[in-house]
Scaffold this motif. Structure first.
Motif, short mmCIF file in Angstrom:
data_model
loop_
_atom_site.label_atom_id
_atom_site.label_comp_id
_atom_site.label_asym_id
_atom_site.label_seq_id
_atom_site.Cartn_x
_atom_site.Cartn_y
_atom_site.Cartn_z
N ARG A 182 -83.34 26.15 4.51
CA ARG A 182 -83.27 25.44 5.79
C ARG A 182 -83.16 23.94 5.60
NH1 ARG A 182 -88.43 27.00 8.38
NH2 ARG A 182 -87.92 25.27 9.75
N ARG A 183 -82.59 23.55 4.46
CA ARG A 183 -82.47 22.12 4.14
C ARG A 183 -81.03 21.63 4.30
NH1 ARG A 183 -87.23 20.37 1.22
NH2 ARG A 183 -86.06 18.71 0.17
N GLY A 184 -80.31 22.23 5.24
CA GLY A 184 -78.93 21.83 5.49
C GLY A 184 -78.84 20.41 6.02
N ALA A 185 -77.75 19.73 5.69
CA ALA A 185 -77.55 18.35 6.11
C ALA A 185 -76.07 18.02 6.08
CB ALA A 185 -78.32 17.40 5.20
N ALA A 186 -75.72 16.91 6.65
CA ALA A 186 -74.34 16.43 6.58
C ALA A 186 -74.34 14.92 6.52
CB ALA A 186 -73.52 16.90 7.79
N PHE A 187 -73.47 14.40 5.67
CA PHE A 187 -73.14 12.99 5.75
C PHE A 187 -72.05 12.84 6.82
CE2 PHE A 187 -74.59 12.15 1.22
CZ PHE A 187 -75.56 11.22 1.59
N VAL A 188 -72.20 11.85 7.69
CA VAL A 188 -71.24 11.61 8.76
C VAL A 188 -70.76 10.16 8.67
CG1 VAL A 188 -70.90 11.52 11.26
CG2 VAL A 188 -72.36 13.29 10.27
N SER A 189 -69.48 9.96 8.87
CA SER A 189 -68.93 8.60 8.91
C SER A 189 -67.96 8.49 10.07
CB SER A 189 -68.19 8.26 7.61
OG SER A 189 -67.55 7.00 7.71
N ALA A 190 -68.15 7.47 10.90
CA ALA A 190 -67.15 7.11 11.90
C ALA A 190 -66.49 5.83 11.41
CB ALA A 190 -67.79 6.90 13.26
N ALA A 191 -65.17 5.79 11.43
CA ALA A 191 -64.43 4.61 11.01
C ALA A 191 -63.55 4.15 12.17
CB ALA A 191 -63.57 4.91 9.78
N ALA A 192 -63.57 2.86 12.42
CA ALA A 192 -62.81 2.29 13.54
C ALA A 192 -61.83 1.26 13.02
CB ALA A 192 -63.75 1.65 14.56
N LEU A 193 -60.61 1.30 13.55
CA LEU A 193 -59.61 0.27 13.32
C LEU A 193 -59.37 -0.45 14.63
CD1 LEU A 193 -57.25 -1.10 11.69
CD2 LEU A 193 -55.79 0.77 12.52
N GLU B 88 -57.22 0.21 19.50
CA GLU B 88 -58.43 0.72 18.87
C GLU B 88 -58.26 2.19 18.52
OE1 GLU B 88 -61.74 -2.12 21.15
OE2 GLU B 88 -61.61 0.01 21.67
N VAL B 89 -58.66 2.55 17.31
CA VAL B 89 -58.63 3.94 16.86
C VAL B 89 -59.97 4.23 16.19
CG1 VAL B 89 -57.49 5.66 15.41
CG2 VAL B 89 -56.15 3.81 16.41
N VAL B 90 -60.59 5.36 16.55
CA VAL B 90 -61.85 5.75 15.92
C VAL B 90 -61.71 7.19 15.43
CG1 VAL B 90 -64.36 5.92 16.14
CG2 VAL B 90 -63.09 4.34 17.60
N VAL B 91 -62.12 7.43 14.19
CA VAL B 91 -62.06 8.77 13.60
C VAL B 91 -63.42 9.11 13.02
CG1 VAL B 91 -59.58 8.63 13.11
CG2 VAL B 91 -61.26 7.89 11.38
N ARG B 92 -63.64 10.39 12.73
CA ARG B 92 -64.93 10.85 12.22
C ARG B 92 -64.74 11.81 11.06
NH1 ARG B 92 -70.12 11.67 15.03
NH2 ARG B 92 -71.29 13.44 14.17
N GLY B 93 -65.49 11.61 9.99
CA GLY B 93 -65.48 12.52 8.85
C GLY B 93 -66.87 13.06 8.61
N GLU B 94 -66.96 14.35 8.26
CA GLU B 94 -68.25 14.97 7.96
C GLU B 94 -68.19 15.67 6.61
OE1 GLU B 94 -70.23 17.28 10.90
OE2 GLU B 94 -69.68 15.94 12.56
#
Length: 201
Positions: free
Chosen positions: A117-128, A135-141
């Motif tokens: 039960r130790r699930g996790a995610a790194f999340v990044s939102a990047a904006a140009l 303006e553009v915003v994207v998300r990576g997980e």
């Protein structure tokens, strides 16, 4: 050579974006950081989500410098902590940027949580954000799980306790190029690359 401001003072993030752009064969764009421009007031990161913080940072950078800017906001979301530390990842222990204290606090909070039960995610939102207002915003997980003791000397933040799905090594045990190919920020920046190239090359 067109300048692209990456709104950070983190030298590792500058190197990471440079590597990603070289790997994608993007030419004619010079990536610079905040240390290469005149200082300007930087608003605190007060948005409730990664996307809002990334956009705010990029907007501030464009308004202050007139340069096209990229900013990211990233962090760790832990399933057993209801998605926290999330946008508070860099200051989870109460002191901004104290990687070791932040990591140790998360480990302590997960002390009684079983391995499955130790699930996790790194999340990044990047904006140009461009000077013309575009303006553009994207998300990576990047999904994975948290181990109980740190392993590896590469990376930073929570990398030493994060094992990606399907892997056995932590992200701090990966070579930089290998991590770029999988990581949350690498995914977000690659999603942003077509917009960068369309606008600047």
């Amino acid at each position: 050579m067109t300048k692209l401001l990456l709104a950070t003072r983190n030298a590792k993030k500058l190197v990471e974006l440079d590597r990603i752009m070289v790997a994608a064969d993007v030419h004619g764009v010079e990536v610079i950081g905040l240390d290469a421009v005149a200082p300007f007031p930087e608003a605190p990161e007060t948005a409730p989500d990664f996307e809002g913080n990334a956009l705010a940072k990029a907007r501030d950078a464009v308004a202050a410098t007139g340069l096209p800017a990229v900013a990211d906001d990233s962090g760790l979301t832990v399933d057993a902590l209801n998605g926290m530390p999330g946008v508070l990842s860099a200051r989870w222990s109460g002191r901004h940027g104290d990687d070791l204290a932040n990591l140790q606090l998360v480990l302590a909070q997960l002390g009684d949580v079983p391995d499955d039960r130790r699930g996790a995610a790194f999340v990044s939102a990047a904006a140009l954000v461009l000077p013309d207002g575009t303006e553009v915003v994207v998300r990576g997980e990047w999904r994975g799980a948290l181990i109980r003791e740190s392993r590896g000397a590469n990376g930073f933040g929570y990398d030493p306790i994060f094992v990606p799905e399907g892997g056995t090594r932590t992200s701090a045990e990966m070579a930089p190029a290998e991590k770029d190919a999988q990581s949350h920020r690498g995914r977000a920046l690659r999603l942003l690359l077509p917009h960068i190239t369309a606008a600047l090359t």
